[in-house]
Write an enzyme that holds these catalytic residues in place. Structure first.
Site, mmCIF file in Angstrom:
data_model
loop_
_atom_site.group_PDB
_atom_site.id
_atom_site.type_symbol
_atom_site.label_atom_id
_atom_site.label_comp_id
_atom_site.label_asym_id
_atom_site.label_seq_id
_atom_site.Cartn_x
_atom_site.Cartn_y
_atom_site.Cartn_z
ATOM 1 N N LYS A 68 0.922 -1.262 -0.265
ATOM 2 C CA LYS A 68 -0.111 -0.341 -0.102
ATOM 3 C C LYS A 68 1.063 1.520 -0.155
ATOM 4 C CE LYS A 68 -2.347 -1.575 3.265
ATOM 5 N NZ LYS A 68 -2.149 -3.078 3.505
ATOM 6 N N THR A 69 1.758 0.530 0.696
ATOM 7 C CA THR A 69 2.524 2.387 0.931
ATOM 8 C C THR A 69 3.373 3.081 0.031
ATOM 9 O OG1 THR A 69 3.024 2.097 3.176
ATOM 10 C CG2 THR A 69 4.559 3.547 2.590
ATOM 11 N N ASP A 113 -2.253 6.348 5.901
ATOM 12 C CA ASP A 113 -1.537 4.862 6.759
ATOM 13 C C ASP A 113 -3.161 5.032 7.629
ATOM 14 O OD1 ASP A 113 -0.625 2.766 6.403
ATOM 15 O OD2 ASP A 113 0.520 2.448 7.129
ATOM 16 N N THR A 162 -5.843 -1.285 7.161
ATOM 17 C CA THR A 162 -6.174 -3.110 7.214
ATOM 18 C C THR A 162 -7.473 -3.120 7.412
ATOM 19 O OG1 THR A 162 -5.468 -2.673 9.751
ATOM 20 C CG2 THR A 162 -3.416 -3.410 7.975
ATOM 21 N N ARG A 221 6.367 -8.618 2.053
ATOM 22 C CA ARG A 221 7.365 -7.614 2.359
ATOM 23 C C ARG A 221 8.506 -9.113 3.755
ATOM 24 N NH1 ARG A 221 5.367 -3.652 6.938
ATOM 25 N NH2 ARG A 221 5.140 -2.420 5.056
HETATM 26 P P1 ADP Z 1 2.329 -2.095 3.125
HETATM 27 O O1 ADP Z 1 2.230 -0.744 2.954
HETATM 28 O O2 ADP Z 1 0.863 -2.287 2.664
HETATM 29 O O3 ADP Z 1 2.312 -2.430 4.141
HETATM 30 P P2 ADP Z 1 4.419 -1.338 1.595
HETATM 31 O O4 ADP Z 1 4.563 -0.878 0.133
HETATM 32 O O5 ADP Z 1 5.522 -1.352 2.757
HETATM 33 O O6 ADP Z 1 3.351 -2.244 2.371
HETATM 34 O O7 ADP Z 1 5.445 -2.933 0.435
HETATM 35 C C1 ADP Z 1 6.033 -3.527 1.818
HETATM 36 C C2 ADP Z 1 7.459 -4.225 0.710
HETATM 37 O O8 ADP Z 1 6.817 -5.190 -0.949
HETATM 38 C C3 ADP Z 1 8.362 -2.902 -0.410
HETATM 39 O O9 ADP Z 1 9.372 -2.717 0.048
HETATM 40 C C4 ADP Z 1 8.533 -3.691 -1.443
HETATM 41 O O10 ADP Z 1 9.876 -4.174 -1.165
HETATM 42 C C5 ADP Z 1 8.057 -4.747 -1.918
HETATM 43 N N1 ADP Z 1 6.219 -4.191 -2.465
HETATM 44 C C6 ADP Z 1 5.039 -3.868 -2.232
HETATM 45 N N2 ADP Z 1 4.211 -3.921 -3.567
HETATM 46 C C7 ADP Z 1 5.499 -3.950 -4.289
HETATM 47 C C8 ADP Z 1 5.590 -4.080 -5.917
HETATM 48 N N3 ADP Z 1 4.133 -3.508 -6.701
HETATM 49 N N4 ADP Z 1 6.156 -4.314 -6.515
HETATM 50 C C9 ADP Z 1 7.873 -5.068 -6.410
HETATM 51 N N5 ADP Z 1 7.703 -4.330 -5.192
HETATM 52 C C10 ADP Z 1 6.863 -4.526 -4.033
#
Ligand code: ADP
Length: 347
Positions: A68-69, A113, A162, A221
């Site tokens: 998401k981030t 977030d 979430t 992640r």
């Molecule tokens: P969330 O915000 O949902 O908790 P993150 O955006 O922090 O998740 O994603 C975690 C990790 O997953 C990132 O550091 C990245 O390495 C990987 N990731 C997430 N989305 C992608 C994507 N579309 N393509 C490649 N890697 C991704």
């Protein structure tokens, strides 16, 4: 038990977060995933750029660690604008939000977030900001009170949560794009593992990447984090190369089993199997027995167990499936009455 469990999709510290940031793709082209979301975003971004307008507001929901981030950063980058990052719990007073909103430049992206944790008092200011790009607030009180209308530069709000179910309907309906992020398929996780291995310069065998991808609980992640632990293991115990042997041994040391479950996942299932005879049992009862917070179980532990078919959610509570009995090697004893619990209607 410590929440610093390797499997958790939540960030577990500053070092982890820095690692995470370094591994985020920056453009849509670098993003992994063949789903409709990336295509939808590509079109919306191109259309908005063509009109010199901000992109529509976007709501992303799904378990932590799925991207998401990352998407918020990618959208801001593709729009050629700035990204401001905040979170529901950090915006305690309306003035916190107004301060951020009034500092946004045209077409900037604001990422909030845990948007389901915004207080109602703050949320009220979001509606006109999202809809008409303005905030109204009252200054002074009594006879001298007056309302000030503050125009804002047109911006994009990206909300992440979430739990979309906890969002108030007026907030939810103000997002033009509303998307649920699912667990990643193994092929995509493998691509992520290969990409990360290259970035952190660790040589690896193809089979070792297959193994890692299969045990990453559908979560990029977690794939990144496991890869880092395996790299350390291979460096200290082997010749630095990631082989299946090194990955198997490193994951065993971390308590991760063949389905990618860790200690807490297994304890969760064991409580249902042993203490509550397979369920159905309310999540609060499981949380109390485990000494964990209900929210953590609902947001972090349960989604994958449900997806992996180890757990079922029924009207009467959580129910361990046959697969859970088999996985944990617990013999199944049928319930006393005839009706099968597995037929219960899910909610
Ligand atoms: P969330 O915000 O949902 O908790 P993150 O955006 O922090 O998740 O994603 C975690 C990790 O997953 C990132 O550091 C990245 O390495 C990987 N990731 C997430 N989305 C992608 C994507 N579309 N393509 C490649 N890697 C991704």
């Amino acid at each position: 038990m410590s929440r610093e469990k390797i499997i958790t999709a939540q960030s577990t510290g500053q070092e982890d977060e820095q690692f995470n940031i370094a591994l985020r793709p920056r453009t849509l082209g670098e993003c992994i995933g063949g789903g409709e979301l990336l295509e939808k975003l590509r079109i919306s971004i191109a259309a908005a750029r063509g009109r010199n307008e901000p992109m529509e507001h976007v709501l992303l929901h799904g378990p932590p660690g799925l991207g998401k981030t990352t998407l918020a950063y990618v959208i801001a980058h593709e729009m050629g604008t700035n990204l401001k990052v905040s979170s529901g719990p950090a915006l305690t007073r309306p003035s916190d939000l107004i301060g951020i909103l009034t500092n946004l430049e045209a077409r900037d992206v604001l990422f909030i977030d845990e948007i389901h944790r915004l207080s109602p008092a703050v949320e009220e200011y979001i509606y006109p900001a999202m809809e008409d790009f303005k905030v109204d607030f009252v200054v002074d009180s009594g006879m001298h009170s007056r309302t000030i209308n503050l125009p804002l530069k047109p911006f994009t709000l990206i909300g992440a949560t979430t739990r979309a179910g906890l969002l108030s309907p007026p907030l939810r309906t103000r997002f033009g794009i509303n998307h649920h992020l699912d667990f990643w398929p193994v092929e995509d996780l493998r691509l992520r593992c290969a990409m990360t291995a290259e970035m952190i310069r660790v040589p690896c065998d193809g089979d070792a990447l297959d193994l890692l991808a299969a045990r990453a609980r559908g979560t990029p992640r977690i794939a990144n984090r496991l890869l880092r632990r395996c790299r350390d293991y291979a460096q200290v115990k082997g010749d630095g190369r990631l082989t299946t042997g090194a990955v198997t041994a490193a994951l065993k040391l971390e308590g991760i089993d063949a389905l990618g479950l860790d200690e807490l996942d297994r304890r969760f299932l064991r409580v249902i199997l042993d203490v509550y005879k397979g369920g159905p049992v309310g999540i609060e009862a499981v949380a109390a027995t485990l000494g964990e917070e209900t929210d953590t179980l609902v947001d972090v532990v349960e989604p994958y167990l449900l997806q992996a078919g180890l757990l079922a959610r029924t009207r009467r509570g959580r129910l361990a499936t046959m697969k859970a009995y088999e996985h944990l090697g617990v013999p199944y004893t049928p319930p006393p009455e005839n009706g099968s619990l597995f037929d219960s209607e899910s909610v």
